[in-house]
Write a protein that holds these residues in place. Structure first.
Motif, PDB file in Angstrom:
ATOM      1  N   TYR A  66       7.994  16.957   1.469  1.00 58.52           N
ATOM      2  CA  TYR A  66       6.078  18.301   1.986  1.00 58.52           C
ATOM      3  C   TYR A  66       6.135  17.313   3.063  1.00 58.52           C
ATOM      4  O   TYR A  66       6.429  17.402   3.863  1.00 58.52           O
ATOM      5  N   GLN A  67       5.394  18.735   3.765  1.00 59.55           N
ATOM      6  CA  GLN A  67       4.178  19.165   4.854  1.00 59.55           C
ATOM      7  C   GLN A  67       4.052  17.736   5.785  1.00 59.55           C
ATOM      8  O   GLN A  67       3.561  16.926   4.756  1.00 59.55           O
ATOM      9  N   ASP A  68       4.496  17.185   7.120  1.00 61.17           N
ATOM     10  CA  ASP A  68       4.068  16.656   7.678  1.00 61.17           C
ATOM     11  C   ASP A  68       4.975  14.918   6.448  1.00 61.17           C
ATOM     12  O   ASP A  68       4.509  13.915   7.204  1.00 61.17           O
ATOM     13  N   GLU A  69       5.609  15.018   5.738  1.00 60.39           N
ATOM     14  CA  GLU A  69       5.911  13.132   5.407  1.00 60.39           C
ATOM     15  C   GLU A  69       7.650  13.577   5.903  1.00 60.39           C
ATOM     16  O   GLU A  69       7.957  14.491   6.707  1.00 60.39           O
ATOM     17  N   ASP A  95      11.192  10.705   9.804  1.00 62.19           N
ATOM     18  CA  ASP A  95      10.780  10.664  11.078  1.00 62.19           C
ATOM     19  C   ASP A  95       9.800  11.501  11.940  1.00 62.19           C
ATOM     20  O   ASP A  95       8.641  10.625  12.407  1.00 62.19           O
ATOM     21  N   ASN A  96       8.713  11.895  10.621  1.00 63.92           N
ATOM     22  CA  ASN A  96       7.265  11.777  10.700  1.00 63.92           C
ATOM     23  C   ASN A  96       6.661  10.587  10.457  1.00 63.92           C
ATOM     24  O   ASN A  96       5.535  10.059  11.150  1.00 63.92           O
ATOM     25  N   MET A  97       7.207   9.755   9.321  1.00 64.43           N
ATOM     26  CA  MET A  97       7.069   8.715   9.364  1.00 64.43           C
ATOM     27  C   MET A  97       7.004   7.675  10.312  1.00 64.43           C
ATOM     28  O   MET A  97       5.851   6.900  11.288  1.00 64.43           O
ATOM     29  N   VAL A  98       7.907   7.474  11.154  1.00 65.85           N
ATOM     30  CA  VAL A  98       8.189   7.326  12.783  1.00 65.85           C
ATOM     31  C   VAL A  98       6.747   7.412  13.929  1.00 65.85           C
ATOM     32  O   VAL A  98       6.404   6.591  14.812  1.00 65.85           O
ATOM     33  N   LYS A  99       6.804   8.673  13.685  1.00 62.75           N
ATOM     34  CA  LYS A  99       5.388   9.671  14.468  1.00 62.75           C
ATOM     35  C   LYS A  99       4.301   8.645  13.470  1.00 62.75           C
ATOM     36  O   LYS A  99       3.220   8.337  15.375  1.00 62.75           O
ATOM     37  N   PHE A 100       4.119   8.817  12.731  1.00 61.68           N
ATOM     38  CA  PHE A 100       2.459   8.415  13.020  1.00 61.68           C
ATOM     39  C   PHE A 100       2.384   6.625  12.416  1.00 61.68           C
ATOM     40  O   PHE A 100       1.096   6.135  13.583  1.00 61.68           O
ATOM     41  N   ILE A 115       0.480  -1.054  -0.170  1.00 55.17           N
ATOM     42  CA  ILE A 115      -0.337   0.080   0.050  1.00 55.17           C
ATOM     43  C   ILE A 115       0.496   1.357  -0.487  1.00 55.17           C
ATOM     44  O   ILE A 115       1.510   1.440   1.078  1.00 55.17           O
ATOM     45  N   PHE A 116       0.570   1.824  -1.020  1.00 58.16           N
ATOM     46  CA  PHE A 116       1.552   3.200  -1.168  1.00 58.16           C
ATOM     47  C   PHE A 116       0.331   4.216  -0.278  1.00 58.16           C
ATOM     48  O   PHE A 116      -0.615   4.315  -0.571  1.00 58.16           O
ATOM     49  N   MET A 117       0.893   4.857   0.518  1.00 59.75           N
ATOM     50  CA  MET A 117       0.857   5.519   1.654  1.00 59.75           C
ATOM     51  C   MET A 117       1.332   6.716   2.097  1.00 59.75           C
ATOM     52  O   MET A 117       2.231   7.226   2.384  1.00 59.75           O
ATOM     53  N   CYS A 118       0.594   7.976   2.965  1.00 62.96           N
ATOM     54  CA  CYS A 118       1.347   8.545   3.987  1.00 62.96           C
ATOM     55  C   CYS A 118       1.375   8.982   4.771  1.00 62.96           C
ATOM     56  O   CYS A 118       0.219   8.274   5.117  1.00 62.96           O
ATOM     57  N   ASN A 119       1.955   9.860   5.684  1.00 63.06           N
ATOM     58  CA  ASN A 119       1.109  10.766   6.896  1.00 63.06           C
ATOM     59  C   ASN A 119       0.299  11.616   6.789  1.00 63.06           C
ATOM     60  O   ASN A 119       0.132  11.488   8.615  1.00 63.06           O
TER      61      ASN A 119
END
Length: 183
Positions: free
Chosen positions: A83-86, A89-94, A43-47
């Motif tokens: 890109y904002q929120d990407e 480090d933001n993946m780890v938080k997500f 699954i291609f996904m994001c934060n």
């Protein structure tokens, strides 16, 4: 938010899925070839995407319903890391916030997304035991972030695949935010 429908232009039903080795939020490298179960869901996904945030609990629940030998979900973030929120480090938080129970990998080159023809988040690709595409499309029938799903499309397709039955529709477009490509 650029609403985008998934598209069957690159990886088509019956084709071998492109391999990859990418870094996960656990700090380890993960390769598609190391997952040898009866089915794999890439699954291609994001934060940041409201569509992903709306479906992430259902994706986590889907992984919980099957043993890893039956279904292994792999999340891939191919968005521009700036890109904002990407970014990693933001993946780890997500992953912590949503209790992600499957590998969540960064595709910072965006090569894997291009190889699959992923265009939106979430953009799911269901592979059989031999790594061939059997279904490209939605997690469920909820096509808006606030919609409540009634039909568990992906779960039904995984169950059909595991039972050796034909999947009725091999493409049923997902909808989400466009992948944020690097300029």
């Amino acid at each position: 938010m650029a609403r985008t429908l998934s598209s069957p232009q690159v990886l088509k039903t019956g084709m071998q899925a492109p391999g990859f080795t990418l870094k996960g939020v656990d700090g380890k490298m993960h390769s598609l070839s190391e997952y040898k179960g009866k089915s794999t869901l890439v699954i291609f996904m994001c934060n940041h995407c409201p569509f992903v945030k709306a479906r992430i609990n259902e994706i986590v629940e889907l992984q919980s319903k099957f043993k890893p030998s039956e279904l292994q979900i792999i999340g891939i973030n191919s968005n521009d890391p700036n890109y904002q929120d990407e970014g990693f480090d933001n993946m780890v938080k997500f992953a912590k916030e949503y209790r992600v129970n499957f590998p969540y990998l960064i595709d910072d080159s965006q090569d894997v997304a291009r190889a699959y023809g992923a265009v939106c988040t979430p953009d799911p690709f269901l592979l059989d035991a031999s790594g061939k595409l059997v279904f490209h499309g939605r997690i469920n029938d909820a096509m808006e972030p606030e919609a409540k799903p009634k039909v568990p499309v992906m779960e039904n397709n995984v169950r059909a695949l595991l039972a050796g039955k034909k999947i009725e529709k091999d493409f049923d477009p997902s909808i989400g935010c466009s992948i944020k490509w690097k300029s």
